[in-house]
Design an enzyme around this catalytic site. Structure first.
Site, PDB file in Angstrom:
ATOM      1  N   ASP A  92      14.368 -15.553  12.799  1.00  0.00           N
ATOM      2  CA  ASP A  92      14.973 -14.841  13.926  1.00  0.00           C
ATOM      3  C   ASP A  92      16.458 -14.618  13.618  1.00  0.00           C
ATOM      4  O   ASP A  92      16.965 -15.094  12.606  1.00  0.00           O
ATOM      5  CB  ASP A  92      14.759 -15.609  15.227  1.00  0.00           C
ATOM      6  N   ASP A 268       4.850 -15.713  18.386  1.00  0.00           N
ATOM      7  CA  ASP A 268       5.211 -17.071  17.983  1.00  0.00           C
ATOM      8  C   ASP A 268       5.527 -17.827  19.258  1.00  0.00           C
ATOM      9  O   ASP A 268       5.912 -17.219  20.255  1.00  0.00           O
ATOM     10  CB  ASP A 268       6.466 -17.084  17.094  1.00  0.00           C
ATOM     11  N   CYS A 306     -14.127 -27.433  17.684  1.00  0.00           N
ATOM     12  CA  CYS A 306     -13.015 -27.189  16.761  1.00  0.00           C
ATOM     13  C   CYS A 306     -13.337 -27.807  15.396  1.00  0.00           C
ATOM     14  O   CYS A 306     -13.851 -28.926  15.313  1.00  0.00           O
ATOM     15  CB  CYS A 306     -11.743 -27.811  17.324  1.00  0.00           C
ATOM     16  N   CYS A 308     -11.083 -28.524  13.009  1.00  0.00           N
ATOM     17  CA  CYS A 308      -9.879 -29.034  12.349  1.00  0.00           C
ATOM     18  C   CYS A 308     -10.060 -30.467  11.856  1.00  0.00           C
ATOM     19  O   CYS A 308     -10.972 -31.172  12.297  1.00  0.00           O
ATOM     20  CB  CYS A 308      -8.663 -28.927  13.269  1.00  0.00           C
ATOM     21  N   CYS A 311     -10.262 -33.085  14.663  1.00  0.00           N
ATOM     22  CA  CYS A 311     -11.517 -33.126  15.416  1.00  0.00           C
ATOM     23  C   CYS A 311     -12.690 -33.573  14.546  1.00  0.00           C
ATOM     24  O   CYS A 311     -13.633 -34.180  15.047  1.00  0.00           O
ATOM     25  CB  CYS A 311     -11.797 -31.755  16.030  1.00  0.00           C
ATOM     26  N   HIS A 337      -4.300 -29.997  15.362  1.00  0.00           N
ATOM     27  CA  HIS A 337      -5.338 -29.484  16.266  1.00  0.00           C
ATOM     28  C   HIS A 337      -4.835 -28.287  17.088  1.00  0.00           C
ATOM     29  O   HIS A 337      -5.496 -27.251  17.162  1.00  0.00           O
ATOM     30  CB  HIS A 337      -5.862 -30.565  17.218  1.00  0.00           C
TER      31      HIS A 337
HETATM   32 ZN   LIG Z   1      -9.274 -29.693  16.439  1.00  0.00          ZN
END
Ligand SMILES: [Zn+2]
Length: 370
Positions: A92, A268, A306, A308, A311, A337
């Site tokens: 930025d 963002d 999920c 990830c 998880c 996550h």
């Molecule tokens: Zn997750």
């Protein structure tokens, strides 16, 4: 930088595209994790690229300019090398942080004089100096200095800030063109607070620069969320179709879909990472507040849908224990996550645009809990 639109939803105007940069191709719409201090807090670069497959992250010029300094980063080979991140980086302009963080700041046509929040030292940001800092970083996408007024402001104050933003964009963009920096694209920022006439005037005048992309600034400054969405949608509609549109500092998981539906390509927000560190985890069935006693012996993952690392590997009970014990691993696992949730949400939206099912997908997303 080159932007290619692969599909546009005929009902909503949502777009799926490819943004080609010097550090790889980014699938849009895209969510950019925030790496304020040249790090996405708590997450290894290895996991950002591997586990999360983030193609682009955002870093903050204000913070890196003050510490460790643009010259140091340049001398160490640029921001990508400094932080060992070979994918794309957007920085930025520093304007937003100057107005929100520095102790005192004084705006003139020349730029903004401010005192560092770290040690009180005085610095001057000008349209030219903020471009120079971002070129020293070697950013793939840089922003021009803008004046971002708080909310609410009067029309008169908002107009003055908008006109100064247009003036600075002209100066900053001309300065950039003189530097011959083909690997850095520069986006001007549309301001105008929540006034449609000011947004329209700003968008029109910034298009005279024929920049490769445009940002919608001045959002998430304290305004009600519905107004934020309305003004982002209004502004997106004023920007050239063939170029990427970046809504700065938005939003919640549900808002991602709403912005995409209005033709925004890039976003963002600190929300997924900041909320993660505070124990708020996003899931497809609503928010998990991990400190709650109900998770004390919960052996399930944060979100069964999920994929990830967090998880796949850990229970809610373990995460709650880490959080309660103040363990730093909690922040890492929670951030992985939440970022995966955001990135997957965006990838789902993109897939729906490409296969022509976006309107139905949007309805499904709108029905999800906040
Ligand atoms: Zn997750």
């Amino acid at each position: 930088m080159n932007f290619e639109i692969l599909a546009t939803c005929p009902v909503t105007g949502a777009r799926a595209g490819l943004l080609h940069t010097a550090h790889g191709t980014i699938e849009t719409p895209v969510f950019m994790p925030v790496g304020t201090q040249a790090t996405v807090k708590g997450v290894l670069q290895r996991d950002l690229a591997g586990e999360l497959d983030a193609r682009i992250i955002l870093a903050n010029t204000y913070h890196l300019f003050l510490r460790p300094g643009a010259d140091l980063i340049k001398n160490l080979g640029g921001l990508h090398k400094f932080m060992s991140w070979d994918r794309a980086i957007l920085t930025d302009s520093g304007g937003f942080q100057v107005f929100s963080l520095s102790d005192r700041c004084k705006i003139s046509d020349e730029g903004v004089l401010f005192h560092s929040h770290l040690n009180g030292d005085a610095h001057l940001f000008t349209p030219q100096s903020t471009i120079d800092a971002q070129l020293a970083f070697g950013s793939d996408i840089a922003m021009v200095l803008d004046e971002c007024p708080p909310y609410p402001v009067t029309h008169e104050v908002a107009r003055a800030a908008m006109l100064r933003t247009v003036q600075w964009a002209g100066i900053g963009y001309s300065h950039y063109l003189e530097q011959e920096a083909p690997d850095t694209a520069v986006f001007p920022i549309v301001q105008g607070s929540m006034f449609e006439d000011l947004r329209a005037e700003c968008a029109l005048r910034l298009q005279e620069l024929d920049a490769p992309g445009y940002a919608i600034g001045g959002l998430s400054v304290g305004e009600p969320r519905e107004i934020s969405l309305e003004i982002a949608a209004f502004t997106a509609g004023l920007l050239p179709c063939a170029k990427p549109r970046y809504a700065m500092g938005v939003g919640t998981p549900k808002e991602l879909a709403e912005h995409v539906a209005r033709g925004v390509d890039m976003m963002d927000c600190v929300m997924p990472s900041r909320n993660a560190r505070n124990g708020y985890l996003f899931t497809g069935s609503g928010r998990v507040i991990i400190k709650q006693a109900r998770y004390r012996d919960d052996q399930g993952p944060v979100d069964a849908d999920c994929g990830c690392y967090t998880c796949r590997t850990f229970s809610r009970a373990y995460l709650r224990h880490l959080f309660q014990a103040g363990e730093m691993l909690f922040s890492t696992l929670a951030t992985i996550h939440n970022l995966r949730h955001y990135l997957d949400r965006m990838r789902g939206l993109r897939a729906a645009i490409l296969d022509g099912t976006f309107p139905a997908f949007l309805t499904t997303v709108q029905a999800l809990p906040a």
